[in-house]
Design a protein around this motif. Structure first.
Motif, PDB file in Angstrom:
ATOM      1  N   LYS A 123      -6.033   2.288  -0.393  1.00 48.24           N
ATOM      2  CA  LYS A 123      -5.108   1.500  -1.224  1.00 48.24           C
ATOM      3  C   LYS A 123      -5.090   1.976  -2.684  1.00 48.24           C
ATOM      4  O   LYS A 123      -4.027   2.168  -3.267  1.00 48.24           O
ATOM      5  CB  LYS A 123      -5.479   0.015  -1.166  1.00 48.24           C
ATOM      6  CG  LYS A 123      -4.485  -0.871  -1.916  1.00 48.24           C
ATOM      7  CD  LYS A 123      -4.904  -2.340  -1.856  1.00 48.24           C
ATOM      8  CE  LYS A 123      -4.014  -3.196  -2.708  1.00 48.24           C
ATOM      9  NZ  LYS A 123      -2.808  -3.661  -2.037  1.00 48.24           N
ATOM     10  N   THR A 124      -6.275   2.171  -3.252  1.00 49.75           N
ATOM     11  CA  THR A 124      -6.346   2.557  -4.672  1.00 49.75           C
ATOM     12  C   THR A 124      -5.568   3.847  -4.929  1.00 49.75           C
ATOM     13  O   THR A 124      -4.745   3.929  -5.849  1.00 49.75           O
ATOM     14  CB  THR A 124      -7.827   2.750  -5.095  1.00 49.75           C
ATOM     15  OG1 THR A 124      -8.557   1.652  -4.561  1.00 49.75           O
ATOM     16  CG2 THR A 124      -7.993   2.839  -6.586  1.00 49.75           C
ATOM     17  N   GLU A 125      -5.815   4.851  -4.072  1.00 46.97           N
ATOM     18  CA  GLU A 125      -5.119   6.132  -4.264  1.00 46.97           C
ATOM     19  C   GLU A 125      -3.616   6.012  -3.992  1.00 46.97           C
ATOM     20  O   GLU A 125      -2.814   6.671  -4.647  1.00 46.97           O
ATOM     21  CB  GLU A 125      -5.685   7.184  -3.312  1.00 46.97           C
ATOM     22  CG  GLU A 125      -7.020   7.718  -3.792  1.00 46.97           C
ATOM     23  CD  GLU A 125      -7.598   8.731  -2.824  1.00 46.97           C
ATOM     24  OE1 GLU A 125      -6.867   9.658  -2.451  1.00 46.97           O
ATOM     25  OE2 GLU A 125      -8.761   8.562  -2.438  1.00 46.97           O
ATOM     26  N   LYS A 139      -1.954   4.004  -7.067  1.00 45.74           N
ATOM     27  CA  LYS A 139      -2.081   4.437  -8.474  1.00 45.74           C
ATOM     28  C   LYS A 139      -0.747   5.028  -8.934  1.00 45.74           C
ATOM     29  O   LYS A 139      -0.046   5.662  -8.147  1.00 45.74           O
ATOM     30  CB  LYS A 139      -3.243   5.418  -8.643  1.00 45.74           C
ATOM     31  CG  LYS A 139      -2.966   6.803  -8.123  1.00 45.74           C
ATOM     32  CD  LYS A 139      -4.138   7.704  -8.522  1.00 45.74           C
ATOM     33  CE  LYS A 139      -3.837   9.099  -8.247  1.00 45.74           C
ATOM     34  NZ  LYS A 139      -3.948  10.086  -7.604  1.00 45.74           N
ATOM     35  N   ASN A 158       0.820  -1.224   0.000  1.00 44.10           N
ATOM     36  CA  ASN A 158       0.000   0.000   0.000  1.00 44.10           C
ATOM     37  C   ASN A 158       0.852   1.273   0.000  1.00 44.10           C
ATOM     38  O   ASN A 158       0.324   2.376   0.177  1.00 44.10           O
ATOM     39  CB  ASN A 158      -0.916   0.028   1.234  1.00 44.10           C
ATOM     40  CG  ASN A 158      -1.952  -1.084   1.195  1.00 44.10           C
ATOM     41  OD1 ASN A 158      -2.386  -1.491   0.120  1.00 44.10           O
ATOM     42  ND2 ASN A 158      -2.325  -1.586   2.348  1.00 44.10           N
TER      43      ASN A 158
END
Ligand code: 5GP
Ligand code: MN
Length: 339
Positions: free
Chosen positions: A332-334, A337, A232
């Motif tokens: 996590k996504t941010e 990326k 992460n």
């Protein structure tokens, strides 16, 4: 800026009783901007007191004017009387009265005209009559220079003011490396050095003047207390009150520790958690466009800047770690990326 500066210049055209205050846990920018402005106002004939909500790190105690600072905690009566009698109160390096903790009541009650000079997001416009707010400014110290310039008072720039403002700019820009450092910052810093600021000496006094205990505590944090979440791009360092006592912690000793976690390749979000003064305090740092002030505000009653924020947690250190781990997962996504 020009109009507000003119209004301030008019207010300063006759001798006034002035209080300058800044946020709780004053840092280099808080103290540098306050003491720099104090020196200017004293030179032009005002009676000025700097009142901080609480104590600050020893490495700031060499700043010119430090010996006359009043610490609110422990000197409430004296500070309340001075504040009640003030004609003008400067609010430096904060934008909400909650940041001055127990001193807020006295400031609210005082009939003085309030002047805010600050670079934080979303200022509370109700708390001051004159507001200098620039959220793009690297530091409040830079803004104090700009306000001085707009009032055509740079002829008062002496070595003392220059060193105070240099400290504010240097500390709030991570020694001129953050994205907020612009050509304007360097132009202003050049003027400060020309006015006598000893840049190498100042860097040494702030950064290369640690106790052996501080360096050992840093080693302990990095060796034993660093939690990495490489999937992460995040990291946490935490310290309990017991651990701080073990290393004879003094105010300011853990400043900058969070940046070591952020300095690890790939890490975009670093959190430092420490139990101090009966509270659990967090320092949040990020790289790129990951907005830690939103996290500080949403989860930890805090705020700050996009890449550097702080807040408090009302649960224990270990529960705060768990909560932070959940936040890391949630984002996590941010955090992963590519950009
Ligand atoms: P630090 O992690 O060095 O204590 O704080 C970094 C920045 O976060 C500060 O310059 C300040 O802007 C902000 N900050 C720190 N603690 C708090 C807090 O408790 N409340 C708010 N609103 N901002 C904070
Ligand atoms: Mn600041």
């Amino acid at each position: 800026m020009k109009e507000t500066a003119q209004a301030l210049k008019n207010l300063l055209s006759s001798p006034k009783n002035i209080v300058i205050t800044t946020h709780r846990g004053p840092d280099g920018d808080a103290m540098g901007s306050s003491l720099g402005l104090c020196n200017l106002l004293q030179q032009i004939g005002h009676s000025v007191k700097v009142i901080t909500p609480n104590e600050y790190a020893d490495f700031l105690h060499w700043l010119p004017g430090n010996e006359d600072v009043i610490i609110y905690e422990g000197n409430e009566e004296e500070a309340d009387a001075i504040t009640a009698n003030a004609d003008l109160i400067f609010l430096l390096d904060f934008s909400h009265l909650s940041r001055i903790a127990t001193f807020a009541d006295a400031v609210k009650k005082s009939k003085a005209t309030k002047v805010m000079i600050d670079h934080h997001q979303d200022p509370d416009r109700e708390i001051a009559e004159l507001i200098f707010s620039d959220t793009t400014a690297c530091s409040t110290a830079q803004m104090v220079y700009e306000v001085m310039d707009a009032m055509e008072m740079t002829s008062y720039l002496n070595k003392e003011i220059a060193e105070c403002l240099y400290v504010g700019i240097m500390t709030d820009t991570g020694s001129f490396k953050y994205a907020s450092t612009t050509a304007k910052t360097h132009h202003i810093v050049a003027k400060l050095i020309a006015a006598g600021a000893e840049n190498t000496k100042i860097h040494d006094l702030i950064y290369d003047n640690s106790s052996a205990n501080r360096i050992k505590l840093l080693g302990y944090c990095l060796n034993e207390k660093l939690r990495l979440y490489p999937e992460n791009n995040a990291a946490i360092i935490s310290l309990t009150a017991e651990e701080l006592t073990r290393f004879e912690f003094k105010k300011g000793d853990t400043e900058g520790f969070v940046n070591f976690a952020l300095g690890i390749k790939g890490i975009k979000f670093a959190v430092f958690i420490a139990e101090k003064d009966g509270m659990v305090k967090l320092s949040l740092r990020s790289k790129g466009d990951f907005k830690v002030n939103e996290i500080a505000n949403k989860y930890f009653k805090g705020g700050g800047h996009m890449n550097a924020s702080g807040g408090i947690s009302e649960v224990s250190v270990s529960e705060t770690i768990t909560k932070t781990e959940q936040i890391i997962k949630e984002y996590k996504t941010e955090l992963t990326k590519s950009n």
